[in-house]
Design an enzyme around this catalytic site. Structure first.
Site, PDB file in Angstrom:
ATOM      1  N   LYS A 114       1.981  -6.052 -12.145  1.00 22.10           N
ATOM      2  CA  LYS A 114       1.039  -5.012 -11.731  1.00 22.10           C
ATOM      3  C   LYS A 114       1.034  -3.932 -12.800  1.00 22.10           C
ATOM      4  CE  LYS A 114      -1.716  -3.843  -8.293  1.00 22.10           C
ATOM      5  NZ  LYS A 114      -2.473  -4.669  -7.336  1.00 22.10           N
ATOM      6  N   ASP A 154      -7.901  -3.198  -9.310  1.00 22.89           N
ATOM      7  CA  ASP A 154      -7.266  -2.676  -8.087  1.00 22.89           C
ATOM      8  C   ASP A 154      -7.982  -1.347  -7.816  1.00 22.89           C
ATOM      9  OD1 ASP A 154      -4.792  -3.061  -6.191  1.00 22.89           O
ATOM     10  OD2 ASP A 154      -4.633  -0.982  -6.798  1.00 22.89           O
TER      11      ASP A 154
HETATM   12  P1  NDP Z   1     -11.267   0.791  -4.519  1.00 26.21           P
HETATM   13  O1  NDP Z   1     -10.925   1.758  -5.562  1.00 26.21           O
HETATM   14  O2  NDP Z   1     -12.480  -0.050  -4.664  1.00 26.21           O
HETATM   15  O3  NDP Z   1     -11.382   1.528  -3.109  1.00 26.21           O
HETATM   16  C1  NDP Z   1     -10.324   2.262  -2.571  1.00 26.21           C
HETATM   17  C2  NDP Z   1     -10.793   2.942  -1.303  1.00 26.21           C
HETATM   18  O4  NDP Z   1      -9.670   3.524  -0.660  1.00 26.21           O
HETATM   19  C3  NDP Z   1     -11.772   4.074  -1.568  1.00 26.21           C
HETATM   20  O5  NDP Z   1     -12.641   4.204  -0.459  1.00 26.21           O
HETATM   21  C4  NDP Z   1     -10.838   5.287  -1.685  1.00 26.21           C
HETATM   22  O6  NDP Z   1     -11.455   6.531  -1.384  1.00 26.21           O
HETATM   23  C5  NDP Z   1      -9.797   4.957  -0.650  1.00 26.21           C
HETATM   24  N1  NDP Z   1      -8.520   5.568  -1.048  1.00 26.21           N
HETATM   25  C6  NDP Z   1      -7.806   5.333  -2.179  1.00 26.21           C
HETATM   26  N2  NDP Z   1      -6.723   6.099  -2.231  1.00 26.21           N
HETATM   27  C7  NDP Z   1      -6.747   6.828  -1.111  1.00 26.21           C
HETATM   28  C8  NDP Z   1      -5.888   7.798  -0.577  1.00 26.21           C
HETATM   29  N3  NDP Z   1      -4.774   8.188  -1.227  1.00 26.21           N
HETATM   30  N4  NDP Z   1      -6.215   8.324   0.638  1.00 26.21           N
HETATM   31  C9  NDP Z   1      -7.330   7.924   1.288  1.00 26.21           C
HETATM   32  N5  NDP Z   1      -8.195   7.013   0.832  1.00 26.21           N
HETATM   33  C10 NDP Z   1      -7.897   6.478  -0.343  1.00 26.21           C
HETATM   34  O7  NDP Z   1      -9.961  -0.128  -4.334  1.00 26.21           O
HETATM   35  P2  NDP Z   1      -9.833  -1.558  -3.650  1.00 26.21           P
HETATM   36  O8  NDP Z   1     -10.779  -1.672  -2.508  1.00 26.21           O
HETATM   37  O9  NDP Z   1      -9.852  -2.569  -4.710  1.00 26.21           O
HETATM   38  O10 NDP Z   1      -8.326  -1.502  -3.108  1.00 26.21           O
HETATM   39  C11 NDP Z   1      -7.993  -1.043  -1.791  1.00 26.21           C
HETATM   40  C12 NDP Z   1      -6.616  -1.548  -1.416  1.00 26.21           C
HETATM   41  O11 NDP Z   1      -6.611  -2.992  -1.423  1.00 26.21           O
HETATM   42  C13 NDP Z   1      -5.471  -1.141  -2.338  1.00 26.21           C
HETATM   43  O12 NDP Z   1      -4.289  -1.002  -1.576  1.00 26.21           O
HETATM   44  C14 NDP Z   1      -5.323  -2.351  -3.244  1.00 26.21           C
HETATM   45  O13 NDP Z   1      -4.035  -2.435  -3.822  1.00 26.21           O
HETATM   46  C15 NDP Z   1      -5.570  -3.461  -2.255  1.00 26.21           C
HETATM   47  N6  NDP Z   1      -5.950  -4.747  -2.834  1.00 26.21           N
HETATM   48  C16 NDP Z   1      -7.069  -4.865  -3.613  1.00 26.21           C
HETATM   49  C17 NDP Z   1      -7.430  -6.097  -4.118  1.00 26.21           C
HETATM   50  C18 NDP Z   1      -8.702  -6.300  -4.861  1.00 26.21           C
HETATM   51  O14 NDP Z   1      -9.049  -7.463  -5.129  1.00 26.21           O
HETATM   52  N7  NDP Z   1      -9.462  -5.273  -5.194  1.00 26.21           N
HETATM   53  C19 NDP Z   1      -6.583  -7.282  -3.918  1.00 26.21           C
HETATM   54  C20 NDP Z   1      -5.479  -7.072  -3.003  1.00 26.21           C
HETATM   55  C21 NDP Z   1      -5.173  -5.831  -2.522  1.00 26.21           C
HETATM   56  P3  NDP Z   1     -11.755   7.569  -2.584  1.00 26.21           P
HETATM   57  O15 NDP Z   1     -12.887   6.939  -3.354  1.00 26.21           O
HETATM   58  O16 NDP Z   1     -12.115   8.817  -1.891  1.00 26.21           O
HETATM   59  O17 NDP Z   1     -10.484   7.664  -3.402  1.00 26.21           O
END
Ligand code: NDP
Length: 436
Positions: A114, A154
């Site tokens: 990672k 991510d």
């Molecule tokens: P994105 O950046 O596309 O989206 C993240 C979302 O979560 C946004 O809506 C963001 O809001 C919100 N968010 C992030 N940090 C915070 C926080 N501290 N408090 C509240 N809301 C928060 O990321 P992904 O959708 O790719 O990833 C989401 C999760 O899924 C993560 O845990 C990631 O590790 C996991 N994941 C992702 C994979 C992938 O293929 N993308 C694979 C496996 C797991 P804002 O824009 O306001 O920050």
């Protein structure tokens, strides 16, 4: 703990896995003699580096970059890159540790890694994002490769960032090595269904879990936190299975739409305009409402199924008690470790079905491995073919977790099933390779 001082999330992730391993050690006592648990908890390599870049005002900015190459027993290190101001070595280590077992569960030949940076992409111009990505790759390129380490996206890293990173890698190495990164656009070696894979995969897993108790998504009220990559494609797949997603969020707050979230509108706001979740209510009007983050929690919204898809530790014990009081029957983790340990216990004690992220969100990395397969064979599969493979993989992961929990005397405990099945696959490969 002393060796990893101050790395709270890493401690949390390790403790959660170790708590599942008592019965494994009883069955395989030689794992202790071989120090397999200690070896698996120690990353093979951690790289921390400076990322200097110039912003649009001509000001020099410095960020810190990380790549933790956790475990390569099953294949090249594989795992995403996170761009978020909260990133530190403890967060990347927890993610790399989880990734190792997740990747093992997919059954594909990929190790765990990672990376990321404390760079905050919010409010940055395209040109700033590009310069940052180029600077990051200028250090990182010497540590990665198709047979070494294959990063992906991510939080904060999507198709745009992968494009800039890949462009710089190609330029520095003078090699068109498509398999060095996944999450690429279709135009230059990406895989169909990769964008959708994590959200779709969690929905497939959660559907399989619901079906085990004779029900499914049809007619269920669902709450999905986040509104990024994982959340959006979870909402799409849940809706296609007949579920009604009534709330989603970002870090500023959440929206409720009792008529069901309008996916096209949400995608326009988040994927096209990179806007805020409150824009949804401004544009949707009557029927939808926005609640700011300091005024309430998305987990106060009554639902049958909760799918946390934003970030780690976003669902606390208090939130879990509220969800249980409101009648939740299942939780499927789209994000990595979004549910705190006390919240997991609340769900398990209440008999709520609980799908841990390292199993339920493995669809993204599994499809990344399919992207690597397509790159290696210079092939490009159809959406339907790729999604069919994804659905089969998720069904297999579900069954593996379910059966392993049964085998180890904890029927229905998917946390234990996932931890044990993932651990044993990695441990067995390491045992066969000697002391490495
Ligand atoms: P994105 O950046 O596309 O989206 C993240 C979302 O979560 C946004 O809506 C963001 O809001 C919100 N968010 C992030 N940090 C915070 C926080 N501290 N408090 C509240 N809301 C928060 O990321 P992904 O959708 O790719 O990833 C989401 C999760 O899924 C993560 O845990 C990631 O590790 C996991 N994941 C992702 C994979 C992938 O293929 N993308 C694979 C496996 C797991 P804002 O824009 O306001 O920050």
């Amino acid at each position: 703990i002393r060796r990893n001082a101050g790395e709270a999330e890493f401690h949390q992730a390790v403790r959660e896995v170790l708590e599942s391993l008592g019965r494994v050690v009883a069955k395989h006592p030689h794992y202790l003699e071989l120090a397999l648990i200690e070896r698996i908890c120690e990353p093979e390599r951690q790289i921390i580096f400076r990322i200097p870049w110039v912003d649009d005002k001509g000001q020099v900015q410095i960020n810190r970059g990380f790549r933790v190459q956790f475990n390569s027993a099953l294949g090249p290190y594989k795992g995403g890159m996170r761009f978020h101001p909260s990133v530190n070595v403890g967060i990347i280590k927890f993610l790399g540790f989880e990734q190792t077992f997740k990747n093992a569960l997919t059954g594909m030949p990929i190790g765990g890694g990672k990376g990321g940076s404390d760079f905050d992409p919010k409010g940055k111009s395209d040109a700033e994002i590009m310069r940052f990505c180029q600077s990051m790759m200028t250090e990182m390129f010497r540590h990665i490769g198709e047979y070494t380490d294959v990063p992906a996206g991510d939080i904060g890293v999507g198709g745009r960032e992968i494009g800039y990173l890949f462009g710089q890698y190609k330029r520095l190495t003078n090699r068109y090595e498509a398999g060095v990164l996944t999450g690429k656009a279709l135009a230059y070696g990406g895989s169909r269904a990769r964008t959708e894979a994590t959200g779709y995969g969690n929905t497939y897993f959660t559907q399989a879990m619901l079906q085990k108790t004779g029900t499914d998504f049809d007619g269920k009220k669902v709450v999905v936190s986040g509104s990024g990559n994982v959340a959006i494609y979870t909402i799409e797949k849940v809706q296609s299975f007949g579920g009604k997603v009534i709330a989603c969020s970002d870090s500023s707050g959440y929206v409720i739409d009792e008529n069901g979230i309008d996916l096209a509108l949400l995608q326009d706001i988040k994927e096209v305009r990179r806007g805020r979740i409150s824009d949804y209510v401004k544009r949707k009007g009557a029927g939808a409402s926005f609640i700011a983050a300091d005024k309430g929690s998305i987990w106060d919204v009554p639902c049958d199924v909760a799918m946390p898809s934003a970030t780690q530790n976003e669902l606390s014990g208090k939130n879990a008690r509220k969800l249980v009081a409101n009648g939740v029957i299942a939780v499927g983790e789209g994000a990595n470790m979004p549910t705190t340990p006390d919240a997991v216990k609340v769900f398990q004690d209440a008999g709520v079905m609980f799908a841990p992220g390292k199993a339920a969100n493995a669809g993204g990395v599994a499809t990344s491995a399919l992207e690597m397969q397509q790159n290696a064979s210079r092939d490009s599969w159809s959406f339907a073919q790729t999604e069919t493979r994804l659905a089969t993989i998720m069904r297999d992961i579900h069954d593996t977790c379910y059966e392993t929990a049964d085998e180890y005397g904890e029927p229905g405990n998917y946390v234990m099933g996932a931890n044990i099945a993932g651990f044993v696959r990695v441990a067995e490969a390491m045992r066969m390779m000697g002391v490495i």
